[in-house]
Design a protein around this motif. Structure first.
Motif, PDB file in Angstrom:
ATOM      1  N   ARG A   1      38.459  47.368  55.075  1.00  0.00           N
ATOM      2  CA  ARG A   1      38.555  46.211  54.181  1.00  0.00           C
ATOM      3  C   ARG A   1      37.157  45.733  53.821  1.00  0.00           C
ATOM      4  O   ARG A   1      36.274  45.664  54.680  1.00  0.00           O
ATOM      5  CB  ARG A   1      39.336  45.077  54.869  1.00  0.00           C
TER       6      ARG A   1
ATOM      7  N   GLN B   1      34.906  42.838  50.990  1.00  0.00           N
ATOM      8  CA  GLN B   1      34.993  41.699  50.082  1.00  0.00           C
ATOM      9  C   GLN B   1      33.961  41.860  48.968  1.00  0.00           C
ATOM     10  O   GLN B   1      32.831  42.282  49.229  1.00  0.00           O
ATOM     11  CB  GLN B   1      34.752  40.387  50.833  1.00  0.00           C
TER      12      GLN B   1
ATOM     13  N   SER C   1      43.257  39.282  43.045  1.00  0.00           N
ATOM     14  CA  SER C   1      42.477  39.099  44.272  1.00  0.00           C
ATOM     15  C   SER C   1      42.464  40.313  45.190  1.00  0.00           C
ATOM     16  O   SER C   1      41.702  40.358  46.148  1.00  0.00           O
ATOM     17  CB  SER C   1      43.002  37.890  45.053  1.00  0.00           C
ATOM     18  N   ILE C   2      43.330  41.298  44.927  1.00  0.00           N
ATOM     19  CA  ILE C   2      43.424  42.472  45.808  1.00  0.00           C
ATOM     20  C   ILE C   2      43.365  43.757  44.985  1.00  0.00           C
ATOM     21  O   ILE C   2      44.064  43.902  43.990  1.00  0.00           O
ATOM     22  CB  ILE C   2      44.724  42.458  46.642  1.00  0.00           C
TER      23      ILE C   2
ATOM     24  N   GLU D   1      39.036  42.880  48.682  1.00  0.00           N
ATOM     25  CA  GLU D   1      39.416  41.489  48.419  1.00  0.00           C
ATOM     26  C   GLU D   1      38.384  40.862  47.484  1.00  0.00           C
ATOM     27  O   GLU D   1      37.192  40.841  47.784  1.00  0.00           O
ATOM     28  CB  GLU D   1      39.484  40.695  49.716  1.00  0.00           C
TER      29      GLU D   1
ATOM     30  N   VAL E   1      36.717  37.784  46.216  1.00  0.00           N
ATOM     31  CA  VAL E   1      36.517  36.422  46.708  1.00  0.00           C
ATOM     32  C   VAL E   1      36.033  35.532  45.563  1.00  0.00           C
ATOM     33  O   VAL E   1      34.920  35.702  45.062  1.00  0.00           O
ATOM     34  CB  VAL E   1      35.497  36.397  47.863  1.00  0.00           C
TER      35      VAL E   1
ATOM     36  N   GLN F   1      46.785  40.203  59.655  1.00  0.00           N
ATOM     37  CA  GLN F   1      45.939  40.739  58.598  1.00  0.00           C
ATOM     38  C   GLN F   1      46.151  42.247  58.445  1.00  0.00           C
ATOM     39  O   GLN F   1      46.181  42.769  57.326  1.00  0.00           O
ATOM     40  CB  GLN F   1      44.466  40.456  58.900  1.00  0.00           C
TER      41      GLN F   1
ATOM     42  N   ASP G   1      47.493  44.006  55.113  1.00  0.00           N
ATOM     43  CA  ASP G   1      46.744  45.067  54.441  1.00  0.00           C
ATOM     44  C   ASP G   1      47.597  46.318  54.254  1.00  0.00           C
ATOM     45  O   ASP G   1      47.522  46.993  53.220  1.00  0.00           O
ATOM     46  CB  ASP G   1      45.487  45.421  55.240  1.00  0.00           C
TER      47      ASP G   1
END
Length: 206
Positions: A12, A14, A53-54, A86, A88, A184, A188
């Motif tokens: 993952r 950001q 957002s994803i 992700e 942000v 989380q 995911d």
């Protein structure tokens, strides 16, 4: 002569809105230093508004991009096969009034939960009984037990959650952190299966 490159995708990451996602942000690359630099600078995706957002980046997308650079490269992938990206966005300022209301709600709610638990198990009667067994006297308000018990209850919660305000007591994760981590991971996994079209083939209803 074929050159071998090893890729290990991150689980993952950001990124910021409108940011360019390159391979060095998505994965760890091991191989020939000169080739490694070229691969790491390859752009995989440009974050756009419709991404929301994803974003899910699959290893296949990265491999296809590397082959545009050199189709004779032998690629070995290690670890995860997908990376959840992700996006942000800038957070809005939290209203102080709302913060105080939420804090009061949680404080009163947790206090009520503790009191209801003590009432269900008759904790006061237990303290009275213990006081009588030890001292031989009847005291309906055995503060000798109740005060240390209340202090111990607070200290026990601090030790359980492994935090005193913002300071961590030790490196061991708290049960709450474990639950958040598991949540989380499940989130995911769900996102990877539903956001990535390569992972799920749906029947065309038309």
């Amino acid at each position: 002569m074929n050159v071998t490159v090893y890729l290990r995708l991150r689980h993952r990451i950001q990124v910021k809105p409108n940011e360019k996602i390159t391979i060095n942000k998505l994965a760890t690359v091991i191989g020939d230093p000169q080739l490694k630099e070229q691969i790491e600078n390859l752009e995989i995706h440009q974050v756009q508004k419709h991404d929301k957002s994803i974003i899910v980046i699959d290893a296949i997308q990265i491999i296809q991009k590397i082959y545009t650079l050199n189709d004779e490269i032998e690629i070995q992938t290690l670890g995860p096969t997908q990376t959840v990206v992700e996006v942000v966005y800038k957070k809005k300022d939290v209203s102080k009034v709302l913060l105080v209301l939420v804090w009061l709600l949680l404080f009163v709610g947790s206090g009520m939960a503790i009191m209801n638990f003590h009432e269900d198990v008759s904790m006061q009667k237990v303290h009275i009984r213990l006081y009588k067994i030890i001292t031989g006297e009847v005291n309906k308000k055995p503060l000798l037990f109740q005060i240390p018990y209340s202090i111990g209850l607070g200290l026990g919660m601090i030790l359980f959650f492994n935090h005193a305000f913002r300071k961590r007591i030790n490196e061991e994760p708290s049960p709450l952190e474990i639950e958040v981590f598991n949540y989380q991971m499940d989130l995911d996994k769900y996102v990877s299966m539903n956001e990535n079209k390569e992972s799920m083939e749906k029947i065309d209803e038309h």
